[in-house]
Design an enzyme around this catalytic site. Structure first.
Site, PDB file in Angstrom:
ATOM      1  N   ARG A 237       0.841  -1.215   0.000  1.00  0.00           N
ATOM      2  CA  ARG A 237       0.000   0.000   0.000  1.00  0.00           C
ATOM      3  C   ARG A 237       0.874   1.263   0.000  1.00  0.00           C
ATOM      4  NH1 ARG A 237      -3.023  -3.619  -0.659  1.00  0.00           N
ATOM      5  NH2 ARG A 237      -5.134  -3.869   0.134  1.00  0.00           N
TER       6      ARG A 237
ATOM      7  N   SER B  60     -10.083  -0.372   3.468  1.00  0.00           N
ATOM      8  CA  SER B  60      -9.367  -0.645   4.727  1.00  0.00           C
ATOM      9  C   SER B  60      -8.811   0.654   5.284  1.00  0.00           C
ATOM     10  CB  SER B  60      -8.198  -1.589   4.473  1.00  0.00           C
ATOM     11  OG  SER B  60      -8.657  -2.813   3.968  1.00  0.00           O
TER      12      SER B  60
ATOM     13  N   GLU C 234      -4.205   4.004   6.671  1.00  0.00           N
ATOM     14  CA  GLU C 234      -3.884   3.750   5.265  1.00  0.00           C
ATOM     15  C   GLU C 234      -4.304   4.885   4.327  1.00  0.00           C
ATOM     16  OE1 GLU C 234      -3.495   2.700   1.561  1.00  0.00           O
ATOM     17  OE2 GLU C 234      -5.551   2.419   2.184  1.00  0.00           O
TER      18      GLU C 234
HETATM   19  N1  EPU Z   1     -10.962 -10.563  10.497  1.00  0.00           N
HETATM   20  C1  EPU Z   1     -11.665 -10.648  11.672  1.00  0.00           C
HETATM   21  N2  EPU Z   1     -12.525  -9.647  11.985  1.00  0.00           N
HETATM   22  C2  EPU Z   1     -12.739  -8.587  11.170  1.00  0.00           C
HETATM   23  C3  EPU Z   1     -12.009  -8.484   9.975  1.00  0.00           C
HETATM   24  C4  EPU Z   1     -11.119  -9.502   9.650  1.00  0.00           C
HETATM   25  O1  EPU Z   1     -11.503 -11.598  12.455  1.00  0.00           O
HETATM   26  O2  EPU Z   1     -13.535  -7.732  11.524  1.00  0.00           O
HETATM   27  C5  EPU Z   1     -10.050 -11.644  10.121  1.00  0.00           C
HETATM   28  C6  EPU Z   1     -10.649 -12.473   8.979  1.00  0.00           C
HETATM   29  O3  EPU Z   1     -11.502 -13.479   9.438  1.00  0.00           O
HETATM   30  C7  EPU Z   1      -9.415 -13.021   8.313  1.00  0.00           C
HETATM   31  C8  EPU Z   1      -8.386 -11.925   8.522  1.00  0.00           C
HETATM   32  O4  EPU Z   1      -8.862 -11.113   9.595  1.00  0.00           O
HETATM   33  O5  EPU Z   1      -8.971 -14.176   8.983  1.00  0.00           O
HETATM   34  C9  EPU Z   1      -8.134 -11.096   7.283  1.00  0.00           C
HETATM   35  O6  EPU Z   1      -9.366 -10.523   6.810  1.00  0.00           O
HETATM   36  P1  EPU Z   1      -9.667 -10.318   5.239  1.00  0.00           P
HETATM   37  O7  EPU Z   1      -9.394 -11.593   4.514  1.00  0.00           O
HETATM   38  O8  EPU Z   1     -11.019  -9.717   5.138  1.00  0.00           O
HETATM   39  O9  EPU Z   1      -8.570  -9.325   4.727  1.00  0.00           O
HETATM   40  P2  EPU Z   1      -7.886  -8.047   5.388  1.00  0.00           P
HETATM   41  O10 EPU Z   1      -6.485  -8.419   5.756  1.00  0.00           O
HETATM   42  O11 EPU Z   1      -8.751  -7.496   6.463  1.00  0.00           O
HETATM   43  C10 EPU Z   1      -6.826  -7.137   3.177  1.00  0.00           C
HETATM   44  C11 EPU Z   1      -6.769  -5.839   2.439  1.00  0.00           C
HETATM   45  C12 EPU Z   1      -8.050  -5.609   1.667  1.00  0.00           C
HETATM   46  C13 EPU Z   1      -8.226  -6.758   0.678  1.00  0.00           C
HETATM   47  C14 EPU Z   1      -8.253  -8.083   1.467  1.00  0.00           C
HETATM   48  C15 EPU Z   1      -8.285  -9.299   0.563  1.00  0.00           C
HETATM   49  C16 EPU Z   1      -5.291  -4.372   3.685  1.00  0.00           C
HETATM   50  C17 EPU Z   1      -5.163  -3.158   4.544  1.00  0.00           C
HETATM   51  N3  EPU Z   1      -6.528  -4.738   3.353  1.00  0.00           N
HETATM   52  O12 EPU Z   1      -7.864  -7.028   4.157  1.00  0.00           O
HETATM   53  O13 EPU Z   1      -7.891  -4.395   0.919  1.00  0.00           O
HETATM   54  O14 EPU Z   1      -9.424  -6.601  -0.059  1.00  0.00           O
HETATM   55  O15 EPU Z   1      -7.069  -8.204   2.280  1.00  0.00           O
HETATM   56  O16 EPU Z   1      -7.049  -9.431  -0.051  1.00  0.00           O
HETATM   57  O17 EPU Z   1      -4.289  -4.958   3.325  1.00  0.00           O
HETATM   58  C18 EPU Z   1      -8.231  -2.031   0.940  1.00  0.00           C
HETATM   59  O18 EPU Z   1      -7.012  -1.924   0.891  1.00  0.00           O
HETATM   60  O19 EPU Z   1      -9.002  -1.049   0.978  1.00  0.00           O
HETATM   61  C19 EPU Z   1      -8.817  -3.381   1.017  1.00  0.00           C
HETATM   62  C20 EPU Z   1     -10.132  -3.580   1.164  1.00  0.00           C
END
Ligand code: EPU
Length: 352
Positions: A165, A248, A348
Site C-alpha cells: 500500500r 481498509s 492507510e
Molecule cells: N478478520 C476478523 N474480523 C474482522 C475483519 C477480519 O476476524 O472484523 C479476520 C478475517 O476473518 C481473516 C483476517 O482477519 O482471517 C483477514 O481478513 P480479510 O481476509 O477480510 O482481509 P484483510 O487483511 O482485512 C486485506 C486488504 C483488503 C483486501 C483483502 C483481501 C489491507 C489493509 N486490506 O484485508 O484491501 O481486499 O485483504 O485481499 O491490506 C483495501 O485496501 O481497501 C482493502 C479492502
C-alpha cells in the site's frame, strides 16, 4: 480550462464527507495539465491535491490547496512482447470498468483486483492489492507530469518504489532518504503487463476453496475468478455508493517473530501469516475486532459490522459525518489496539 471556486467535494470522495475545494480544476489531457502549469505555476508549487476517484481519502475540512480532478480517458493495447500484452489506460478511467474491459478483450491478469473503487491513475499511488495480487505484479510503467516544471516523464516499477500500500506517490518531497512525489507528480497514463500464459492466482483461501469445489476436471477461468472476487467483496465490504467508506482504514502490520509471540501470549487466536522475509503479518481487522469495535460508532463515524478494518459514514442529512469524527474514531481504535496488543496501527488512506 476553468478554475472554479468553492466546489463541493462530497460527490468526489467515497467517504461522502462534506467539504469544499477552495479552487478546483478538471484536467482531461496532458495538454490541460501543461496549460495549467504554464498559467498557474504558483498554485502548482504548493502541493495541489490530485484527485482520482477519491476512494482513499479522508477530508478533515475544506481543501485550501488547488484540487486537480483527473479525467484523462482512453484504454488500448499499446504493445506486445513474447510473454505479455501491454495495456494502457488514461488516469481517469474507472478501475473496475478497466478490469472488466481487459477480461472482455481476452487479456487476463487483473481479475483479482475487481471491484476496487477508484481510478486507473490512483492504482499505483497506493499499489492497490486484493486477494493475492498487488498492482506491482501487473504494472508495466506510467507517464506523469512534474507539476513544478511541466516536464513529462515515465517511471518503471522499480522507480515507483512500490511497497505494501505504498509508492513514491504517497511520500511528500524532501522526506529524508525517500524519493517523494506526492503533490509533485500528476499521473496521466498507466500501463499494465498482462501475461499471455495466464495462471489463476488462488492463494486467498476463499478462492482456493471455490476452485476446489469445481473439481480438477474444470480448469478455473479468469472470468470465474473475477466473479468470485466480486462475490467475496460484496459479502465483506460496503459499497461506497450505499455506505460511505475508504476501504481498509489501517494497514495490516508486520512484526518480528518475538513481537508475534508476545501478541499470541495476549491472545492465542490472533490471525497471523508468515512472510517470506521471516517477519509475520497480522490481520489488523482481527485485532480491531478483538478489541470489540465491530459495529461501534463515535459521532457519525462507525466501524463496519462485517469487517472491522473498514470505517464507515453513518451520517444523516441533519447530522453529517465529518472527517474529524472519522479521525477521532480512528485514534480511539489505535489507542485500544495499542493498549491490548502493544501495536500502533498505521492509517492507510490519505488524510487532508
Ligand atoms: N478478520 C476478523 N474480523 C474482522 C475483519 C477480519 O476476524 O472484523 C479476520 C478475517 O476473518 C481473516 C483476517 O482477519 O482471517 C483477514 O481478513 P480479510 O481476509 O477480510 O482481509 P484483510 O487483511 O482485512 C486485506 C486488504 C483488503 C483486501 C483483502 C483481501 C489491507 C489493509 N486490506 O484485508 O484491501 O481486499 O485483504 O485481499 O491490506 C483495501 O485496501 O481497501 C482493502 C479492502
Amino acid at each position: 480550462m476553468v478554475v472554479e471556486k468553492h466546489v463541493p467535494l462530497q460527490a468526489y470522495n467515497s467517504f461522502g464527507i462534506q467539504a469544499s475545494a477552495l479552487q478546483w480544476v478538471r484536467v482531461r489531457s496532458v495538454d490541460d495539465v501543461l496549460t495549467l502549469q504554464r498559467e498557474h505555476p504558483g498554485w502548482l508549487r504548493s502541493a495541489p491535491l490530485v484527485l482520482g476517484g477519491g476512494s482513499n481519502l479522508v477530508l478533515t475540512g475544506d481543501v485550501q490547496q488547488l484540487v486537480i480532478k483527473v479525467d484523462i480517458a482512453g484504454r488500448a493495447l499499446v504493445a506486445e512482447t513474447p510473454t505479455h500484452w501491454v495495456v494502457q489506460a488514461g488516469a481517469g478511467e474507472n478501475w473496475h470498468d478497466l478490469v472488466a474491459w481487459t477480461l472482455a478483450q481476452g487479456w487476463a491478469g487483473l481479475e483479482n483486483l475487481a471491484l476496487i473503487p477508484g481510478t486507473a491513475g490512483a492504482s499505483p499511488v497506493q499499489n492497490i492489492g486484493a486477494y493475492g495480487v498487488e498492482l506491482q505484479d501487473r504494472f508495466h510503467s506510467l507517464d506523469a507530469v512534474d507539476l513544478h516544471t511541466g516536464r513529462v516523464f515515465s517511471l518503471d516499477a522499480a522507480q515507483c518504489g512500490f511497497g505494501y500500500r505504498d509508492s513514491v506517490f504517497k511520500h511528500a518531497p524532501g522526506q529524508a532518504g525517500v524519493l517523494g512525489l506526492a503533490g509533485r507528480a500528476l499521473i496521466t497514463q498507466v500501463r499494465f503487463a498482462l501475461p499471455k500464459r495466464w495462471v489463476p492466482e488462488l492463494g486467498y483461501l476463499e478462492l482456493a476453496r471455490r476452485a476446489e469445489l469445481l473439481g480438477p476436471q474444470h480448469p478455473v477461468t479468469a472470468r470465474q475468478v473475477f466473479d468470485w472476487v466480486c462475490d467475496i467483496r460484496r459479502a465483506k465490504l460496503p459499497d461506497p455508493a450505499v455506505l460511505g467508506n475508504a476501504g481498509s482504514f489501517f494497514k495490516n502490520p508486520t512484526v518480528t517473530p518475538e513481537q508475534c509471540a508476545d501478541i499470541i501470549g495476549r491472545d492465542p487466536k490472533v490471525v497471523h501469516y508468515p512472510l517470506a522475509d521471516g517477519r509475520i503479518k497480522l490481520a489488523a481487522g482481527w485485532l480491531i475486532d478483538a478489541c470489540g469495535w465491530k459495529g461501534k460508532t463515535i459521532g457519525q463515524a462507525g466501524v463496519y459490522d462485517k469487517q472491522a478494518l473498514v470505517l464507515v459514514n453513518r451520517g444523516t442529512a441533519d447530522q453529517p459525518c465529518t472527517g474529524g469524527q472519522v479521525m477521532t474514531l480512528a485514534k480511539a481504535i489505535q489507542t485500544s489496539v495499542y493498549e491490548r496488543f502493544g501495536l500502533l496501527l498505521e492509517i492507510e488512506p490519505v488524510v487532508v
